[in-house]
Design an enzyme around this catalytic site. Structure first.
Site, PDB file in Angstrom:
ATOM      1  N   ARG A 147       0.868  -1.175   0.000  1.00 34.14           N
ATOM      2  CA  ARG A 147       0.000   0.000   0.000  1.00 34.14           C
ATOM      3  C   ARG A 147       0.903   1.224   0.000  1.00 34.14           C
ATOM      4  O   ARG A 147       1.995   1.205   0.565  1.00 34.14           O
ATOM      5  CB  ARG A 147      -0.905  -0.003   1.222  1.00 34.14           C
ATOM      6  N   LYS A 171      -2.157  -3.122   8.008  1.00 27.77           N
ATOM      7  CA  LYS A 171      -3.393  -2.797   8.708  1.00 27.77           C
ATOM      8  C   LYS A 171      -3.557  -3.667   9.950  1.00 27.77           C
ATOM      9  O   LYS A 171      -3.263  -4.860   9.926  1.00 27.77           O
ATOM     10  CB  LYS A 171      -4.602  -3.006   7.781  1.00 27.77           C
TER      11      LYS A 171
END
Length: 309
Positions: A147, A171
């Site tokens: 990401r 995450k």
């Protein structure tokens, strides 16, 4: 102005569930839309019937509102009515029998392999220390599928000493290990030679792999990198609208699967908690195969009804 019950619901969301301001604002907008619809019929939201909820959904469809927005608003209503039932304000949920709008599958944008190669070669041809940084960023992104926030915020310590792997905290604080391709390792080593030029004088021992003198975060920001990538696309004669950090993440996954990579392994490298999120990339390949048959098969006109959804 929102009704008392809606305001009470929003307070519960903030206090008990700890939702962010952006999420709270989204709930507020969705419920304002519903209450405006009801106000024209002299009904308050706490007394809305199933038929009125269904009419509200139908009015959005007629207005051409996207199914994703309609689904989000219905979700907000369901949570609101669930709150009213839990508080004893009403005994039923009028949204319970309402079906969510059907959504077409949105397939991620993906660059073709030759476009990625063009983008990489253009990055490597970029001059000076900034060019070396850009080449390292693009090579690393395509080699790992990180990401963009993970990429620009990589600490130096995330790289193994021999630069063969990178350890990423994604995450939910979950850690994953991703092997690095040889071109990515070479690009990172070349970047590290000039990295000191990007260090602040007062912070010569920066923690970050991609430090920045101007960013308050101390490292290159997502916006800075996204702009550099758009400029790179223009130089590579690729439409800038077709290129973004997330598109390169999609390319990483799709190109691996096109070359028979294991779906579970790709899931782990992307940091997806649910494999169904990763499976979307197999659908991209399915669509491309269908397109190939439709455009190039000698009997395409006869096959079209069978081959295309």
């Amino acid at each position: 102005m929102l009704s008392y019950h809606v305001e009470a619901f929003l307070r519960v969301l903030k206090v008990e569930r700890g939702i962010s301001k952006n999420t709270a604002d989204s709930y507020r907008r969705d419920l304002v839309s519903f209450e405006k619809f009801l106000a024209r019929r002299n009904v308050i939201s706490s007394e809305a019937s199933t038929e009125l909820v269904r009419s509200f959904m139908a009015s959005m469809s007629v207005a051409g509102i996207a199914p994703t927005t309609m689904s989000r608003r219905l979700s907000a209503l369901r949570q609101y009515f669930s709150f009213l039932v839990a508080e004893g304000i009403r005994c039923d949920d009028p949204s319970e029998s309402i079906e969510s709008p059907r959504r077409g599958r949105l397939l991620p944008k993906v660059l073709a392999e030759n476009d990625v190669e063009t983008l990489l070669s253009t990055a490597h041809a970029s001059p000076g220390p900034s060019g070396l940084r850009l080449a390292a960023l693009v090579e690393l992104l395509y080699a790992t599928g990180l990401r963009v926030s993970e990429l620009v915020g990589l600490p130096l310590g995330a790289l193994a000493r021999d630069r063969s792997i990178v350890t990423v905290r994604g995450k939910g604080g979950k850690e994953r290990i991703i092997p690095l391709s040889f071109p990515a390792r070479e690009a990172i080593e070349a970047w590290e030679e000039v990295r000191p030029k990007f260090l602040k004088k007062r912070d010569p021992n920066s923690f970050w792999l991609f430090p920045s003198k101007s960013a308050k975060e101390g490292h290159l920001t997502r916006g800075m990198f996204a702009r550099q990538l758009k400029e790179l696309a223009i130089k590579a004669e690729i439409s800038p609208s077709a290129v973004s950090p997330h598109v390169l993440r999609h390319a990483f996954a799709t190109h691996l699967l096109a070359h028979d990579a294991d779906l579970r392994a790709v899931q782990q490298m992307l940091g997806h908690s649910d494999i169904s999120t990763t499976q979307i990339y197999t659908h991209i390949l399915d669509e491309r195969l269908k397109s190939l048959v439709y455009n190039f098969h000698p009997l395409a006109n006869k096959l079209v009804n069978e081959s295309l959804p």
